[in-house]
Design a protein around this motif. Structure first.
Motif, PDB file in Angstrom:
ATOM      1  N   ILE A   1       0.856  -1.279   0.116  1.00 61.06           N
ATOM      2  CA  ILE A   1      -0.073  -0.120   0.079  1.00 61.06           C
ATOM      3  C   ILE A   1       1.015   1.216  -0.047  1.00 61.06           C
ATOM      4  N   PRO A   2       0.981   1.939  -0.900  1.00 64.37           N
ATOM      5  CA  PRO A   2       1.680   3.069  -1.005  1.00 64.37           C
ATOM      6  C   PRO A   2       1.096   4.160  -0.069  1.00 64.37           C
ATOM      7  N   ALA A   3       2.398   4.885   0.260  1.00 62.30           N
ATOM      8  CA  ALA A   3       2.053   6.310   1.154  1.00 62.30           C
ATOM      9  C   ALA A   3       1.326   7.108   0.298  1.00 62.30           C
TER      10      ALA A   3
ATOM     11  N   TRP B   1       7.052  11.991   5.248  1.00 63.02           N
ATOM     12  CA  TRP B   1       7.957  11.028   5.404  1.00 63.02           C
ATOM     13  C   TRP B   1       9.336  11.367   4.799  1.00 63.02           C
ATOM     14  N   ILE B   2       9.618  12.230   3.829  1.00 61.21           N
ATOM     15  CA  ILE B   2      10.675  12.712   3.171  1.00 61.21           C
ATOM     16  C   ILE B   2      11.333  13.793   4.163  1.00 61.21           C
ATOM     17  N   LEU B   3      10.573  14.570   4.845  1.00 60.90           N
ATOM     18  CA  LEU B   3      10.776  15.518   5.617  1.00 60.90           C
ATOM     19  C   LEU B   3      11.661  14.754   7.044  1.00 60.90           C
ATOM     20  N   ASP B   4      10.960  13.771   7.343  1.00 65.06           N
ATOM     21  CA  ASP B   4      11.335  13.121   8.609  1.00 65.06           C
ATOM     22  C   ASP B   4      12.639  12.522   8.153  1.00 65.06           C
TER      23      ASP B   4
ATOM     24  N   LEU C   1      -4.371   5.252  12.392  1.00 66.62           N
ATOM     25  CA  LEU C   1      -3.638   5.362  13.638  1.00 66.62           C
ATOM     26  C   LEU C   1      -2.577   4.368  14.098  1.00 66.62           C
ATOM     27  N   ARG C   2      -2.725   3.271  13.537  1.00 67.15           N
ATOM     28  CA  ARG C   2      -1.698   2.108  13.994  1.00 67.15           C
ATOM     29  C   ARG C   2      -0.921   1.873  12.616  1.00 67.15           C
ATOM     30  N   THR C   3      -0.541   2.718  11.647  1.00 72.06           N
ATOM     31  CA  THR C   3       0.178   2.283  10.452  1.00 72.06           C
ATOM     32  C   THR C   3       1.493   3.026  10.603  1.00 72.06           C
ATOM     33  N   ARG C   4       2.656   2.196  10.489  1.00 70.07           N
ATOM     34  CA  ARG C   4       3.821   2.680  10.017  1.00 70.07           C
ATOM     35  C   ARG C   4       4.163   3.039   8.798  1.00 70.07           C
ATOM     36  N   VAL C   5       5.070   3.998   8.484  1.00 72.37           N
ATOM     37  CA  VAL C   5       5.505   4.404   6.829  1.00 72.37           C
ATOM     38  C   VAL C   5       6.716   3.936   6.970  1.00 72.37           C
ATOM     39  N   VAL C   6       7.032   2.914   6.013  1.00 75.23           N
ATOM     40  CA  VAL C   6       8.666   2.480   5.748  1.00 75.23           C
ATOM     41  C   VAL C   6       8.944   2.543   4.222  1.00 75.23           C
ATOM     42  N   LEU C   7      10.111   2.413   4.015  1.00 74.55           N
ATOM     43  CA  LEU C   7      10.807   2.336   2.790  1.00 74.55           C
ATOM     44  C   LEU C   7      10.148   1.055   2.141  1.00 74.55           C
TER      45      LEU C   7
ATOM     46  N   ASP D   1       9.529   0.850  -4.178  1.00 74.38           N
ATOM     47  CA  ASP D   1       9.215   1.820  -5.242  1.00 74.38           C
ATOM     48  C   ASP D   1       8.876   3.286  -4.484  1.00 74.38           C
ATOM     49  N   GLY D   2       9.427   3.313  -3.086  1.00 72.85           N
ATOM     50  CA  GLY D   2       9.128   4.491  -2.181  1.00 72.85           C
ATOM     51  C   GLY D   2       8.550   4.097  -0.903  1.00 72.85           C
TER      52      GLY D   2
END
Length: 570
Positions: A100-102, A110-113, A153-159, A162-163
């Motif tokens: 699932i893409p961001a 995410w990029i700023l982080d 609220l329970r979702t991480r964003v990881v690399l 493809d992004g």
């Protein structure tokens, strides 16, 4: 399948009766006649946004907020929507077998982080003050229920390959709830310290809950070292519940969805029942997949192509960055340090603004936008003034009840050349705002790509001053046996040079009850006295707009009137 597009070979049929019912639903009135004006009946910018989403979902036709401003009656909107409109691509549950893409907004954060490292810059601190016998076990279950309901609220964003991609974690039966004892003297500092803790987006969910319990025992140090309390309901007490959420999972429109669901879940768990949720048709991940498909560069829809060309043309040659008088030069990299000043427009001025808006055929937002453009002009921004403005970014009614980051940013560029009067500036701002709202669905990040401004680490692209205009304060949760108050705690950060956050309030009859909010300013650039002067000048300009519309803008009386102390009361 994530989108549904009706048969494009036939023009959409827009039944007048169905449209009238949607008008009445959004205005919360029994019925609306074919020639009743939406705004005369009490509509405003945000209810128009809600109406456009519901028309789109119910009738399957593309419609914008600007359509409603230009066609504010049932009959006129029906006629406008029945002539060659593109069929709506509605959001549907996505295939969860693939990554699932961001969303575009999540990717930007995410990029700023990744660039700056974890920080509290994008923390959202919701504070609930609770009085009464609190059942902490029921509260933990309720928070777990809310995490289950709102996947973001329970979702991480990881690399991913493809992004950045979303990884939703299983919902806990009970949400972790850290406990801290505080006294009247330590509470504020303890809450602010907790609100300043950063998130690691790749390893933890973007949601934390901490309960601060007031302890009046003599000699209490302020902290419960054990980190746990008896789960039974207390006989009574005073608490602060801090819900700390990263902006990657929430926006301003989510706040009242969150407090409502917490109240419903707590009351159900207190009574020993399951929560009587109305099922959500989609989750945030479904929206992200839909958005990526809608705005994929190699298969843009006609609407996306049209909006891309609009923004490329509208922002060609815009000043970058917006230059204004500051107390210090802009640093090579912003520190993110900021502060805020409260701002209050009383009910009397709010009534004047509403009356002026109706006479001018616009909204209070347009008047505030015009006033802010004039303020920046007078502070050195020149005649080409660019301001960012937030919009809900929920184009489909299926997103109405979701918590998530949907908000979009519009780039509003007003031309102040030719020595116009104040009234002429209002007309120019209205034209700009309507055109922007007609093209509001293109994600801000796609606008930046289309315009392609010169990038700099010293400031964000296109927007350095933001106007966030909302209707209604954060509503407290209805929790059985408890008295509750709710607010979003302003933190000592600055995401832009200046951020004006304003909220319209209305009385029980729907009449204007004042506008409250605050100015968040970057301490890299501005002293507190300068920010205070800007708050005062905004009130002066708004009064001129309502009382002296024919006054030339070079004759505005800013800086020559007293400001009402630190209260921000205008």
């Amino acid at each position: 399948m994530t989108t549904e597009q009706h048969d494009a070979s036939r023009e959409p049929r827009v039944p007048e009766e169905a449209l009238a019912a949607l008008f009445a639903e959004c205005l919360q009135v029994p019925s609306v006649g074919p020639d009743d004006d939406f705004f005369v009946l009490g509509g405003y910018s945000l209810t128009a946004t809600t109406l456009s989403a519901r028309v789109r979902s119910a009738l399957g036709v593309e419609v914008t907020t600007a359509d409603i401003f230009r066609n504010p009656t049932v009959r006129s909107l029906r006629d406008a929507l029945g002539s060659g409109r593109e069929r709506a691509r509605l959001i549907r549950p996505a295939d969860r077998g693939a990554p699932i893409p961001a969303s575009f907004a999540q990717e930007r954060l995410w990029i700023l982080d990744q660039f700056t490292g974890p920080s509290s810059l994008y923390n959202v601190a919701m504070v609930l003050r609770l009085d009464g016998p609190l059942d902490q076990a029921a509260l933990r279950r309720a928070l777990g229920d809310v995490l289950e309901r709102h996947e973001a609220l329970r979702t991480r964003v990881v690399l991913g390959e493809d992004g950045p991609v979303q990884e939703a974690l299983p919902a806990p039966r009970e949400a972790p709830l850290h406990h801290t004892r505080v006294t009247a003297g330590t509470a504020v500092a303890a809450v602010r310290e907790a609100a300043d803790r950063s998130f690691c987006l790749a390893t933890e969910i973007p949601f934390r809950a901490e309960l601060f319990a007031y302890d009046t025992r003599a000699g209490d140090s302020g902290t419960d070292d054990s980190g746990s309390y008896d789960d039974r309901a207390d006989d009574g007490g005073a608490y602060v519940l801090l819900l700390l959420i990263h902006h990657i999972a929430v926006d301003g429109w989510s706040n009242n969805r969150l407090t409502r669901d917490i109240g419903l879940a707590y009351s159900a768990r207190l009574a020993g029942r399951d929560v009587p949720w109305q099922p959500l048709p989609v989750q945030y991940a479904d929206y992200a997949v839909w958005q990526r498909a809608q705005y994929a560069p190699d298969r843009l829809s006609p609407t996306a192509l049209r909006q891309t060309e609009f923004w490329r043309s509208a922002l060609a040659g815009a000043p970058e960055p917006l230059v204004m008088t500051t107390d210090r030069p802009r640093p090579p990299v912003p520190s993110g340090s900021g502060d805020h000043l409260p701002l209050v427009l009383g009910p009397a001025l709010h009534r004047e603004l509403q009356s002026t808006a109706r006479r001018s055929g616009c909204t209070v937002f347009v008047l505030v936008h015009a006033a802010l453009a004039l303020l920046l002009h007078l502070r050195g921004a020149g005649e080409d003034v660019v301001i960012g403005a937030t919009v809900a970014g929920r184009p489909d009614a299926s997103l109405d009840e979701l918590v998530g980051l949907f908000v979009n940013t519009l780039v509003l560029r007003v031309d102040l050349s030719g020595a116009p009067t104040v009234d002429e500036v209002v007309r120019r701002a209205q034209a700009v705002d309507l055109a922007a709202m007609e093209h509001q669905d293109l994600p801000f990040d796609r606008v930046v790509e289309a315009v392609n401004p010169v990038r700099s680490a010293a400031y964000g692209p296109l927007v350095q001053v933001l106007l966030a205009f909302q209707a209604g304060a954060v509503e407290p949760p209805e929790m059985t046996g408890l008295r509750a108050e709710a607010e979003i705690l302003p933190l000592k950060v600055a995401k832009f040079d200046l951020t004006w956050e304003l909220t319209e309030a209305f009385d029980s009859d729907g009449g204007p009850a004042g506008v409250t909010g605050h100015l968040e300013y970057a301490e890299d650039l501005f002293d507190r006295d300068t920010a205070r002067a800007m708050v005062g000048d905004l009130g002066v300009i708004l009064r001129v707009i309502t009382r002296e519309p024919d006054r030339p803008i070079h004759d505005l009386p800013c800086g020559r009137t007293a400001f009402a102390g630190n209260s921000g009361d205008l």
